[in-house]
Design a protein around this motif. Structure first.
Motif, PDB file in Angstrom:
ATOM      1  N   MET A   1       0.872  -1.234  -0.126  1.00 20.59           N
ATOM      2  CA  MET A   1       0.049  -0.232  -0.056  1.00 20.59           C
ATOM      3  C   MET A   1       0.806   1.303   0.196  1.00 20.59           C
ATOM      4  SD  MET A   1      -3.464  -0.742   2.093  1.00 20.59           S
ATOM      5  CE  MET A   1      -2.812  -0.914   3.897  1.00 20.59           C
ATOM      6  N   LYS A   2       0.361   2.244  -0.801  1.00 18.58           N
ATOM      7  CA  LYS A   2       1.029   3.565  -0.749  1.00 18.58           C
ATOM      8  C   LYS A   2       0.084   4.610  -0.372  1.00 18.58           C
ATOM      9  CE  LYS A   2       4.002   2.341  -4.393  1.00 18.58           C
ATOM     10  NZ  LYS A   2       4.785   2.540  -5.807  1.00 18.58           N
ATOM     11  N   ILE A   3       0.632   5.679   0.122  1.00 16.14           N
ATOM     12  CA  ILE A   3      -0.173   6.892   0.568  1.00 16.14           C
ATOM     13  C   ILE A   3       0.236   7.931  -0.330  1.00 16.14           C
ATOM     14  CG2 ILE A   3      -0.581   8.433   2.494  1.00 16.14           C
ATOM     15  CD1 ILE A   3      -0.409   6.155   4.495  1.00 16.14           C
ATOM     16  N   TYR A   4      -0.760   8.660  -0.912  1.00 15.40           N
ATOM     17  CA  TYR A   4      -0.576   9.979  -1.780  1.00 15.40           C
ATOM     18  C   TYR A   4      -1.278  11.199  -1.129  1.00 15.40           C
ATOM     19  CZ  TYR A   4       1.428   6.894  -5.287  1.00 15.40           C
ATOM     20  OH  TYR A   4       2.118   5.896  -5.984  1.00 15.40           O
ATOM     21  N   LYS A   5      -0.646  12.172  -1.262  1.00 13.76           N
ATOM     22  CA  LYS A   5      -1.360  13.383  -0.842  1.00 13.76           C
ATOM     23  C   LYS A   5      -1.337  14.447  -1.919  1.00 13.76           C
ATOM     24  CE  LYS A   5      -0.634  16.203   3.235  1.00 13.76           C
ATOM     25  NZ  LYS A   5      -0.090  16.413   4.648  1.00 13.76           N
ATOM     26  N   GLY A   6      -2.284  15.276  -2.123  1.00 15.41           N
ATOM     27  CA  GLY A   6      -2.112  16.190  -3.183  1.00 15.41           C
ATOM     28  C   GLY A   6      -3.453  16.800  -3.486  1.00 15.41           C
ATOM     29  N   ILE A   7      -3.519  17.389  -4.668  1.00 11.44           N
ATOM     30  CA  ILE A   7      -4.737  18.033  -5.303  1.00 11.44           C
ATOM     31  C   ILE A   7      -5.480  17.353  -6.478  1.00 11.44           C
ATOM     32  CG2 ILE A   7      -5.669  20.181  -6.294  1.00 11.44           C
ATOM     33  CD1 ILE A   7      -4.529  20.871  -3.577  1.00 11.44           C
ATOM     34  N   ILE A   8      -6.551  16.950  -6.224  1.00 12.58           N
ATOM     35  CA  ILE A   8      -7.208  16.191  -7.380  1.00 12.58           C
ATOM     36  C   ILE A   8      -7.228  16.975  -8.682  1.00 12.58           C
ATOM     37  CG2 ILE A   8      -9.346  15.362  -8.349  1.00 12.58           C
ATOM     38  CD1 ILE A   8     -10.282  15.127  -5.111  1.00 12.58           C
ATOM     39  N   LYS A   9      -6.772  16.263  -9.733  1.00 13.83           N
ATOM     40  CA  LYS A   9      -6.724  16.539 -11.045  1.00 13.83           C
ATOM     41  C   LYS A   9      -7.473  15.369 -12.105  1.00 13.83           C
ATOM     42  CE  LYS A   9      -4.183  19.800 -12.460  1.00 13.83           C
ATOM     43  NZ  LYS A   9      -4.218  21.109 -12.629  1.00 13.83           N
ATOM     44  N   LYS A  10      -8.228  16.189 -12.985  1.00 17.53           N
ATOM     45  CA  LYS A  10      -9.062  15.026 -13.976  1.00 17.53           C
ATOM     46  C   LYS A  10      -8.050  14.571 -14.857  1.00 17.53           C
ATOM     47  CE  LYS A  10     -10.702  19.022 -16.533  1.00 17.53           C
ATOM     48  NZ  LYS A  10     -10.903  20.075 -16.274  1.00 17.53           N
ATOM     49  N   VAL A  11      -8.112  13.306 -15.521  1.00 18.99           N
ATOM     50  CA  VAL A  11      -7.554  12.819 -16.291  1.00 18.99           C
ATOM     51  C   VAL A  11      -8.261  12.640 -17.578  1.00 18.99           C
ATOM     52  CG1 VAL A  11      -5.951  10.797 -17.140  1.00 18.99           C
ATOM     53  CG2 VAL A  11      -6.036  11.503 -14.839  1.00 18.99           C
ATOM     54  N   PRO A  12      -8.251  13.596 -18.736  1.00 15.84           N
ATOM     55  CA  PRO A  12      -9.217  13.340 -19.988  1.00 15.84           C
ATOM     56  C   PRO A  12      -8.739  12.065 -20.709  1.00 15.84           C
ATOM     57  CG  PRO A  12      -8.208  15.644 -19.664  1.00 15.84           C
ATOM     58  CD  PRO A  12      -7.541  14.518 -18.840  1.00 15.84           C
ATOM     59  N   SER A  13      -9.685  11.637 -21.364  1.00 16.84           N
ATOM     60  CA  SER A  13      -9.550  10.303 -22.277  1.00 16.84           C
ATOM     61  C   SER A  13      -9.266  10.922 -23.666  1.00 16.84           C
ATOM     62  CB  SER A  13     -10.739   9.521 -22.488  1.00 16.84           C
ATOM     63  OG  SER A  13     -11.908  10.489 -23.072  1.00 16.84           O
ATOM     64  N   GLU A  14      -9.013   9.829 -24.421  1.00 15.88           N
ATOM     65  CA  GLU A  14      -8.233   9.957 -25.764  1.00 15.88           C
ATOM     66  C   GLU A  14      -9.371  10.683 -26.590  1.00 15.88           C
ATOM     67  OE1 GLU A  14      -6.677   6.516 -27.871  1.00 15.88           O
ATOM     68  OE2 GLU A  14      -5.511   5.997 -25.888  1.00 15.88           O
ATOM     69  N   GLU A  15     -10.645  10.284 -26.383  1.00 17.82           N
ATOM     70  CA  GLU A  15     -11.846  11.115 -26.897  1.00 17.82           C
ATOM     71  C   GLU A  15     -11.854  12.593 -26.648  1.00 17.82           C
ATOM     72  OE1 GLU A  15     -15.327   9.030 -25.808  1.00 17.82           O
ATOM     73  OE2 GLU A  15     -14.553   7.064 -26.829  1.00 17.82           O
ATOM     74  N   GLU A 100     -12.603  18.684  -8.560  1.00 15.72           N
ATOM     75  CA  GLU A 100     -11.379  18.910  -9.068  1.00 15.72           C
ATOM     76  C   GLU A 100     -10.584  20.045  -8.166  1.00 15.72           C
ATOM     77  OE1 GLU A 100      -8.879  19.198 -13.197  1.00 15.72           O
ATOM     78  OE2 GLU A 100     -11.020  19.798 -13.170  1.00 15.72           O
ATOM     79  N   TYR A 101      -9.479  20.144  -7.968  1.00 15.52           N
ATOM     80  CA  TYR A 101      -8.680  21.056  -6.987  1.00 15.52           C
ATOM     81  C   TYR A 101      -9.122  20.689  -5.546  1.00 15.52           C
ATOM     82  CZ  TYR A 101      -8.471  22.894 -11.667  1.00 15.52           C
ATOM     83  OH  TYR A 101      -8.290  23.043 -13.127  1.00 15.52           O
ATOM     84  N   SER A 102      -9.618  19.503  -5.150  1.00  9.26           N
ATOM     85  CA  SER A 102      -9.703  19.529  -3.815  1.00  9.26           C
ATOM     86  C   SER A 102      -8.493  18.810  -3.084  1.00  9.26           C
ATOM     87  CB  SER A 102     -10.914  18.463  -3.373  1.00  9.26           C
ATOM     88  OG  SER A 102     -12.151  19.436  -4.008  1.00  9.26           O
ATOM     89  N   PRO A 103      -8.080  18.964  -2.079  1.00  6.51           N
ATOM     90  CA  PRO A 103      -6.973  18.560  -1.228  1.00  6.51           C
ATOM     91  C   PRO A 103      -7.210  17.233  -0.857  1.00  6.51           C
ATOM     92  CG  PRO A 103      -7.555  20.326  -0.030  1.00  6.51           C
ATOM     93  CD  PRO A 103      -8.589  20.338  -1.289  1.00  6.51           C
ATOM     94  N   VAL A 104      -6.644  15.989  -1.133  1.00  8.21           N
ATOM     95  CA  VAL A 104      -7.034  14.764  -0.557  1.00  8.21           C
ATOM     96  C   VAL A 104      -5.913  14.081  -0.029  1.00  8.21           C
ATOM     97  CG1 VAL A 104      -9.242  14.471  -1.574  1.00  8.21           C
ATOM     98  CG2 VAL A 104      -7.205  13.668  -2.826  1.00  8.21           C
ATOM     99  N   LYS A 105      -6.157  12.808   0.872  1.00 13.08           N
ATOM    100  CA  LYS A 105      -5.029  11.850   1.109  1.00 13.08           C
ATOM    101  C   LYS A 105      -5.782  10.437   0.584  1.00 13.08           C
ATOM    102  CE  LYS A 105      -2.586  12.146   5.082  1.00 13.08           C
ATOM    103  NZ  LYS A 105      -2.040  11.810   6.248  1.00 13.08           N
ATOM    104  N   LEU A 106      -4.859   9.758   0.121  1.00 11.82           N
ATOM    105  CA  LEU A 106      -5.479   8.706  -0.511  1.00 11.82           C
ATOM    106  C   LEU A 106      -4.475   7.307  -0.149  1.00 11.82           C
ATOM    107  CD1 LEU A 106      -5.948   9.855  -4.267  1.00 11.82           C
ATOM    108  CD2 LEU A 106      -7.726   9.627  -2.431  1.00 11.82           C
ATOM    109  N   VAL A 107      -5.119   6.162   0.070  1.00  5.47           N
ATOM    110  CA  VAL A 107      -4.633   5.147   0.471  1.00  5.47           C
ATOM    111  C   VAL A 107      -4.599   4.209  -0.920  1.00  5.47           C
ATOM    112  CG1 VAL A 107      -4.415   2.976   1.956  1.00  5.47           C
ATOM    113  CG2 VAL A 107      -4.842   5.206   2.864  1.00  5.47           C
ATOM    114  N   VAL A 108      -3.565   3.734  -1.526  1.00  8.09           N
ATOM    115  CA  VAL A 108      -3.546   3.120  -2.863  1.00  8.09           C
ATOM    116  C   VAL A 108      -2.907   1.762  -2.712  1.00  8.09           C
ATOM    117  CG1 VAL A 108      -2.798   3.246  -5.109  1.00  8.09           C
ATOM    118  CG2 VAL A 108      -3.507   5.368  -3.832  1.00  8.09           C
ATOM    119  N   THR A 109      -3.622   0.808  -3.573  1.00  8.61           N
ATOM    120  CA  THR A 109      -2.924  -0.539  -3.596  1.00  8.61           C
ATOM    121  C   THR A 109      -2.728  -0.739  -4.820  1.00  8.61           C
ATOM    122  OG1 THR A 109      -4.990  -1.557  -3.812  1.00  8.61           O
ATOM    123  CG2 THR A 109      -4.476  -1.603  -1.560  1.00  8.61           C
TER     124      THR A 109
END
Length: 141
Positions: A1-15, A100-109
Motif C-alpha cells: 500500500m502507498k499513501i499519496y497526498k495532493g490536489i485532485i486533477k482530472k485525466v481526460p480520455s483520448e476522446e 477537482e482541485y480538492s486536497p486529499v490523502k489517498l491510500v492506494v494498492t
C-alpha cells in the motif's frame, strides 16, 4: 500500500483530447464526472474514475524545492504529479463530490493485471476538513 497526498486533477480520455484538437471541447468545461470510464471485467461492467494528484515537491528534509527562472529572475516552486490512480464505488463517489482541485490523502494498492500495474484507490481522506471556520459558541447562556 502507498499513501499519496495532493490536489485532485482530472485525466481526460483520448476522446476528450480528440474533441479538444478539433475545437469542439474546451478542457476547462470538462468536469471530473465527465472523465468516468466504463470498464469490463470477468465480474461484469463497472465505472472507474482515473485521476492524478498534483503536489509540491520536497527534498529529503521536507523543504520545498524551487527552480530558478532566468527569464523572470525569480525562484518558482516545483510541482509534480502522481501516476494515474483509479477509483471505483464509494471512493469514486467521494472524489466526485469533492471535485477537482480538492486536497486529499489517498491510500492506494497496486494490482498487477495483463503485464500492467493499476493503482487502485482504497480510501479517501478530505484534507480540507477542519479548515473551515468554526461557528462561535456563546457559553454564557
Amino acid at each position: 500500500m502507498k499513501i499519496y497526498k495532493g490536489i485532485i486533477k482530472k485525466v481526460p480520455s483520448e476522446e476528450h483530447f480528440k474533441e479538444y484538437s478539433e475545437g469542439n471541447l474546451d478542457m476547462s468545461d470538462l468536469r471530473l464526472e465527465d472523465t468516468i470510464i466504463r470498464a469490463k471485467s470477468d465480474k461484469g461492467e463497472f465505472d472507474i474514475l482515473p485521476i492524478r494528484l498534483s503536489y509540491r515537491e520536497v527534498d529529503k528534509d521536507g523543504n520545498e524545492k524551487y527552480i530558478y527562472d532566468e527569464g523572470a529572475d525569480a525562484y518558482i516552486k516545483t510541482y509534480s504529479q502522481t501516476p494515474v490512480l483509479y477509483a471505483h464505488g464509494k471512493e469514486m463517489r467521494i472524489l466526485c463530490e469533492l471535485g477537482e482541485y480538492s486536497p486529499v490523502k489517498l491510500v492506494v494498492t497496486e494490482e498487477y493485471k495483463d503485464d500492467r500495474t493499476f493503482l487502485n484507490i482504497e480510501c479517501v481522506q478530505n484534507q480540507h476538513s477542519g479548515l473551515e471556520p468554526q461557528l462561535e459558541m456563546n457559553l454564557e447562556d
